[in-house]
Motif scaffolding. Sequence first.
Motif, PDB file in Angstrom:
ATOM      1  N   ASN A   1      -0.939   8.170   9.418  1.00  0.00           N
ATOM      2  CA  ASN A   1       0.036   9.344   9.570  1.00  0.00           C
ATOM      3  C   ASN A   1      -0.589  10.426   8.461  1.00  0.00           C
ATOM      4  O   ASN A   1      -0.027  11.438   8.595  1.00  0.00           O
ATOM      5  N   LYS A   2      -1.647   9.925   7.828  1.00  0.00           N
ATOM      6  CA  LYS A   2      -1.978  11.026   6.651  1.00  0.00           C
ATOM      7  C   LYS A   2      -3.504  10.881   6.391  1.00  0.00           C
ATOM      8  O   LYS A   2      -4.085   9.767   6.615  1.00  0.00           O
ATOM      9  N   CYS A   3      -4.105  11.834   5.448  1.00  0.00           N
ATOM     10  CA  CYS A   3      -5.395  11.555   4.942  1.00  0.00           C
ATOM     11  C   CYS A   3      -5.511  10.837   3.935  1.00  0.00           C
ATOM     12  O   CYS A   3      -4.613  10.935   3.054  1.00  0.00           O
ATOM     13  N   ILE A   4      -6.532  10.151   3.690  1.00  0.00           N
ATOM     14  CA  ILE A   4      -6.903   9.262   2.552  1.00  0.00           C
ATOM     15  C   ILE A   4      -8.131   9.872   1.806  1.00  0.00           C
ATOM     16  O   ILE A   4      -9.300   9.631   2.478  1.00  0.00           O
ATOM     17  N   THR A   5      -8.166  10.434   0.707  1.00  0.00           N
ATOM     18  CA  THR A   5      -9.341  10.989  -0.152  1.00  0.00           C
ATOM     19  C   THR A   5      -9.404  10.633  -1.505  1.00  0.00           C
ATOM     20  O   THR A   5     -10.419  10.290  -1.859  1.00  0.00           O
ATOM     21  N   LYS A   6      -8.114  10.401  -2.354  1.00  0.00           N
ATOM     22  CA  LYS A   6      -7.921  10.188  -3.535  1.00  0.00           C
ATOM     23  C   LYS A   6      -7.194   8.916  -3.848  1.00  0.00           C
ATOM     24  O   LYS A   6      -6.367   8.422  -2.755  1.00  0.00           O
ATOM     25  N   PRO A   7      -7.059   8.351  -4.872  1.00  0.00           N
ATOM     26  CA  PRO A   7      -6.318   6.957  -5.261  1.00  0.00           C
ATOM     27  C   PRO A   7      -4.828   7.307  -4.918  1.00  0.00           C
ATOM     28  O   PRO A   7      -4.428   6.376  -4.423  1.00  0.00           O
ATOM     29  N   ALA A   8      -4.379   8.325  -5.129  1.00  0.00           N
ATOM     30  CA  ALA A   8      -3.047   8.647  -4.985  1.00  0.00           C
ATOM     31  C   ALA A   8      -2.489   8.667  -3.650  1.00  0.00           C
ATOM     32  O   ALA A   8      -1.259   8.273  -3.487  1.00  0.00           O
TER      33      ALA A   8
ATOM     34  N   MET B   1      -9.140  -2.836  -6.123  1.00  0.00           N
ATOM     35  CA  MET B   1      -9.084  -1.342  -6.408  1.00  0.00           C
ATOM     36  C   MET B   1      -7.865  -0.630  -5.900  1.00  0.00           C
ATOM     37  O   MET B   1      -7.133   0.099  -6.643  1.00  0.00           O
ATOM     38  N   LEU B   2      -7.484  -0.983  -4.676  1.00  0.00           N
ATOM     39  CA  LEU B   2      -6.544  -0.323  -3.935  1.00  0.00           C
ATOM     40  C   LEU B   2      -5.014  -0.908  -4.472  1.00  0.00           C
ATOM     41  O   LEU B   2      -4.207   0.040  -4.348  1.00  0.00           O
ATOM     42  N   VAL B   3      -4.820  -2.078  -4.808  1.00  0.00           N
ATOM     43  CA  VAL B   3      -3.904  -2.751  -5.360  1.00  0.00           C
ATOM     44  C   VAL B   3      -3.647  -1.619  -6.719  1.00  0.00           C
ATOM     45  O   VAL B   3      -2.450  -1.421  -7.127  1.00  0.00           O
ATOM     46  N   GLY B   4      -4.631  -1.521  -7.404  1.00  0.00           N
ATOM     47  CA  GLY B   4      -4.498  -0.599  -8.676  1.00  0.00           C
ATOM     48  C   GLY B   4      -4.036   0.828  -8.324  1.00  0.00           C
ATOM     49  O   GLY B   4      -3.609   1.481  -9.317  1.00  0.00           O
ATOM     50  N   ALA B   5      -4.351   1.308  -7.077  1.00  0.00           N
ATOM     51  CA  ALA B   5      -3.890   2.619  -6.711  1.00  0.00           C
ATOM     52  C   ALA B   5      -2.361   2.669  -6.129  1.00  0.00           C
ATOM     53  O   ALA B   5      -1.991   3.548  -5.736  1.00  0.00           O
TER      54      ALA B   5
END
Length: 327
Positions: A149-156, A173-177
Amino acid sequence: MKKYLLTFAATAGLLSAQAAHATELRLSHQWSTKDVRHAVAEIVANEVAAADVDLNIKIFPSKSLFKPREQYRPLSRGQLDMTVFPLSYAGGQQPAFNLTLMPGLVKNHDHASRLSKSPFMAALEAKMAEDDVMVLVHGYLAGGFVGKNKCITKPADVEGLQTRAAGKSFEEMLVGAGASIASMASSEIYSAMQTGVLDAANTSSSSFVSYRIFEQVACYTPAGDVALWFLYQPLLMNKTAFERLSQAQQDALLAAAAKAETYYLEEAKKQDALSVEVFRKAGVEIAEMSPQDFAAWQTLATETSYKSFVASVPDGQELLDMALSVE
């Protein structure tokens, strides 16, 4: 009659001897027959057949012989001869293999090729040899992110999302985000997106296309000038099975592998651009990861994935330093 029996026995013995030299190898992988990794397997099989050395390679695509993550163990036990396989899938058997899917470790395809020829890779091949496994064809593929449903470019951007990542290091890493993790093979992303199990995922450009993920997502962030995602996906062989081959068969197999490796590198570079065309044609929004976004992911990876790897693998720091030293 006696002469006939002797002649028959001699002929049968000759045929038996010829049959003993004819060898069939089983090659398994998880991808469709349209995928670049299948093409790599086909090049090896076809070149070996053309060499006429009584060696046949039978390919089992689309996880028809073994499940995606369950190929390394039968390979190491001699129950399977060859596989095209993401090495990080075997990180449970050899934790060092998790370094072959480490965020931000590979800069681009040419850098990936240099890594494959470096002391870093030689160290990993030594660990494979402990499992009776050897590399025939080196190859890295790049990839990116998709968002339902959205774009993924940065950790947030992944905070609060149910996300699929290939490999332990990306998951950390993704858990950290702030993401939640759903572990699965890339072949399962489509149905997970379709049923609402996944909000976001990352995998190779080739898998995004071959598994038609563009039918289930709103936005795609491909590998571009900066590529966070690189995964080592070699063609592996059981070492004992290779050593049992005749010298002519080994030579033919190595020559075929060299040709396939050249193709693999060239085609890997094309996959990223092709994936963008396919997703754009399907009406999916294309996002770009900026150098600042990439730096933010690298900082997060250093604090999560790199740190965890070094802490959990006895020679982890040495291996990580070897990889980072490749320019």
